[in-house]
Design a protein around this motif. Sequence first.
Motif, PDB file in Angstrom:
ATOM      1  N   ASP A 125      30.643  38.338  60.652  1.00 11.92           N
ATOM      2  CA  ASP A 125      29.434  37.500  60.201  1.00 11.92           C
ATOM      3  C   ASP A 125      30.027  36.727  59.198  1.00 11.92           C
ATOM      4  N   GLY A 126      30.714  36.939  58.311  1.00 13.67           N
ATOM      5  CA  GLY A 126      31.105  36.371  57.205  1.00 13.67           C
ATOM      6  C   GLY A 126      32.623  36.754  56.547  1.00 13.67           C
ATOM      7  N   ALA A 127      32.845  36.314  55.342  1.00  9.37           N
ATOM      8  CA  ALA A 127      34.058  36.874  54.569  1.00  9.37           C
ATOM      9  C   ALA A 127      33.841  36.537  53.359  1.00  9.37           C
ATOM     10  N   GLU A 128      34.383  37.598  52.380  1.00  5.43           N
ATOM     11  CA  GLU A 128      34.377  37.197  51.060  1.00  5.43           C
ATOM     12  C   GLU A 128      35.754  37.160  50.449  1.00  5.43           C
ATOM     13  N   VAL A 129      35.874  36.147  49.666  1.00  3.85           N
ATOM     14  CA  VAL A 129      37.219  35.632  48.976  1.00  3.85           C
ATOM     15  C   VAL A 129      37.087  36.752  47.780  1.00  3.85           C
ATOM     16  N   HIS A 130      38.128  37.589  47.487  1.00  3.73           N
ATOM     17  CA  HIS A 130      38.153  38.597  46.293  1.00  3.73           C
ATOM     18  C   HIS A 130      39.081  37.840  45.171  1.00  3.73           C
ATOM     19  N   ALA A 131      38.302  37.431  44.375  1.00  2.78           N
ATOM     20  CA  ALA A 131      38.850  36.819  43.076  1.00  2.78           C
ATOM     21  C   ALA A 131      38.577  37.426  41.874  1.00  2.78           C
ATOM     22  N   ALA A 132      38.431  38.807  41.774  1.00  3.19           N
ATOM     23  CA  ALA A 132      37.900  39.616  40.779  1.00  3.19           C
ATOM     24  C   ALA A 132      38.830  40.634  40.310  1.00  3.19           C
ATOM     25  N   HIS A 133      38.823  41.431  39.430  1.00  2.00           N
ATOM     26  CA  HIS A 133      39.336  42.689  39.178  1.00  2.00           C
ATOM     27  C   HIS A 133      40.706  42.673  38.778  1.00  2.00           C
ATOM     28  N   GLY A 134      41.373  41.641  38.372  1.00  2.00           N
ATOM     29  CA  GLY A 134      42.783  41.525  38.048  1.00  2.00           C
ATOM     30  C   GLY A 134      43.598  41.408  39.330  1.00  2.00           C
ATOM     31  N   TYR A 135      43.282  41.411  40.327  1.00  2.00           N
ATOM     32  CA  TYR A 135      43.884  40.964  41.468  1.00  2.00           C
ATOM     33  C   TYR A 135      44.625  39.661  41.622  1.00  2.00           C
ATOM     34  N   LEU A 136      45.219  39.228  42.566  1.00  2.00           N
ATOM     35  CA  LEU A 136      46.074  37.960  42.688  1.00  2.00           C
ATOM     36  C   LEU A 136      45.142  36.719  42.168  1.00  2.00           C
ATOM     37  N   LEU A 137      43.985  36.370  42.815  1.00  2.00           N
ATOM     38  CA  LEU A 137      43.162  35.052  42.588  1.00  2.00           C
ATOM     39  C   LEU A 137      42.641  35.236  41.186  1.00  2.00           C
ATOM     40  N   CYS A 138      42.351  36.506  40.781  1.00  2.00           N
ATOM     41  CA  CYS A 138      41.880  36.574  39.376  1.00  2.00           C
ATOM     42  C   CYS A 138      42.824  36.416  38.289  1.00  2.00           C
ATOM     43  N   SER A 139      44.137  36.665  38.709  1.00  2.00           N
ATOM     44  CA  SER A 139      45.172  36.292  37.577  1.00  2.00           C
ATOM     45  C   SER A 139      45.375  34.719  37.551  1.00  2.00           C
TER      46      SER A 139
END
Length: 663
Positions: free
Chosen positions: A166-180
């Motif tokens: 039904d959907g997708a969440e782009v994970h950009a938190a918690h120090g992971y790649l996108l958050c960096s």
Amino acid sequence: MRDHDALWQPLQVGPVSLKNRVVVTPHALAYGRDNLMTQQSVDYYEERAKGGAGLILTEAQVVHPSSRGMMLRTLQSWPTEVIPVYERLAKAVHKHGAKVFVDLSHFGAEDNNTMHLDNWRSLWSASGLPSPTYGEIPRPMTEEDIAELVAGFGRSARNAAVAGMDGAEVHAAHGYLLCSFLSPLTNRRTDAYGGSTENRCRIVIECAQAVRKEMPAGEFAVGVRLSLDEFVAGGIEPDEGERILRTMDESGLFDYFSVSGGAALTFHRTVSPMSIPGTPLVDLAMRAKKIVDKPILTANGIADLETANGIVERGDADLVAMTRAHIADPHLVSKAQTGREDEIRHCVGGNQGCFSRMAKGWSLTCTQNPAAGREAELGLGTLEHVTEPRTIVVVGGGPAGMRAAETAASRGHRVVLFEQSDELGGQIRYAAKLPTRGRWAAMVSDMERTLDKFKVDVRLGTAATVETIAAEDPHHVVLATGSSWRTDGYLAAVGNHGGIPGLEHTTVLDPITAIEEPERAGKRVLVIDETGEYLALGLAERLAADGREVEVVSTRMFLGDNTVLYLDLAHLYPRLHAAGVTLSPQHAVFQVTPEGAVVGRIWDGRTRVVPVDSVVTVAMRDPECSLAGQLRGRLPFTQVGDCVAPRKVDEAIYEGETTGRAV
């Protein structure tokens, strides 16, 4: 039945309609095989959908082969081989009226580059700065790398859409790649992906654009998970978090925002342990609500429906994550909606069966709920009711005995439980008396209510004997007689199998006695810890709070090393230092003399004398199994919990559950 009407209101998230406001957010299960989710994963999620959750998000699904994650069972979303399992998951969740979104992630430097023999590689990051968790130095991503990452998000989203998710969440938190990239602390780039807030957001927006490009118009929701505050100086602080949120919202790409906090260095604030009360990240959701006009999801520490309802009712957030609460009881929503809220098993926040196992790369389960991860064997509908009720006698009212009694009784047996003390709960009852450990009492209360519901004949203050057991004419006996702490100072690490010489020169206490009768400890207390667990340190904090001089000695590399896995240590150490507790790792007590305890370094034997009024030994437990010897050959019995071998409460409850199903 309490009124939780705000929670039961439907919510439109982009093109997707959710039946209620309760969400199970991404958390590591580690049930995968060959980098794909398994039927075990599907069963786990379906149980939570069956229990009434409105929205379920998968555990992290990595979008590119450069990220294999922190665990051997990291899951991939980019190959087309994921489509069949995504289809099974979507059908299973939709059957119960829930929706399911895929969590699209890349761990970046939060990874081990040589964990997999077939996938040695340099790690990706924004600027080549090492992870504070693993310490490996990654390489800054090139524009070609970024293009590959963006394409991976698109491919992964296409797979999810084709499968009926039904959907997708782009994970950009918690120090992971996108958050960096988002964090000014870890993004030192000078190109189009660094510098200003807009530039640092660019990679996230490009990834979301790739997701949108692959989505069926008007059918698929897209969200983003953000750390609005990393709780690290120089990182994403609230004002910068708000600027990032505005930039994301202005892109028009996102249907909702999952607002979190923390980074790799501060994950103990992302997933609060038992010692942190309340809902510490809701204030970030409240800030987000003032900035954007899209649904806001908040998480962390929302352990009961009353708290969750209040958050939605006040408008602090639109959606509430009750993730650990759903690990402990996947049916909490349906129980509340059908007037059975008093049957809910509560998450105690111990982080033992969930987070600590994830940190070691082990499969998730739950201290309270051994059916977590075992849904096919122990989930709803698997309990076999008996056609010929028998009498079952349970000896011992700790966690193992209580769980065995309630499970056997719920199947239709007549159950008699003997407990020699005046209260149920065993050693958990004492643990709940330590600082910040009060939530352990909820576990005991949950089981007491169930014992009452199924009319277990509980006999407190009654020591069981062969004669009193036989008088019940039992079909089977369950022995859950527990264990006792030794006070001889046995230290396996230094091989003093005879214990510590000279203990007769001081008062020696086991931890239970020290909790119950702290006045016996005197003014100067030496606590010996060989467990690495919370108990010794919590006891030290309690004794120091009463004005005592307390030192904790351990042969371990540092005190409370296991509490790192429960996310407790970063909260516990500041309290211990403030209380004046002396911590002496890599030391042992070699002997006790009339002048005091002789404490020495384990490496070179250099010693000092510590004047003491008492020594508390938190080292070794012996199983209490004398009754087993007396029953052998006379009555059929099964031993469970610490009387088999002293371990954690997780094993005790699991063995109580499985034995209660088998008798």
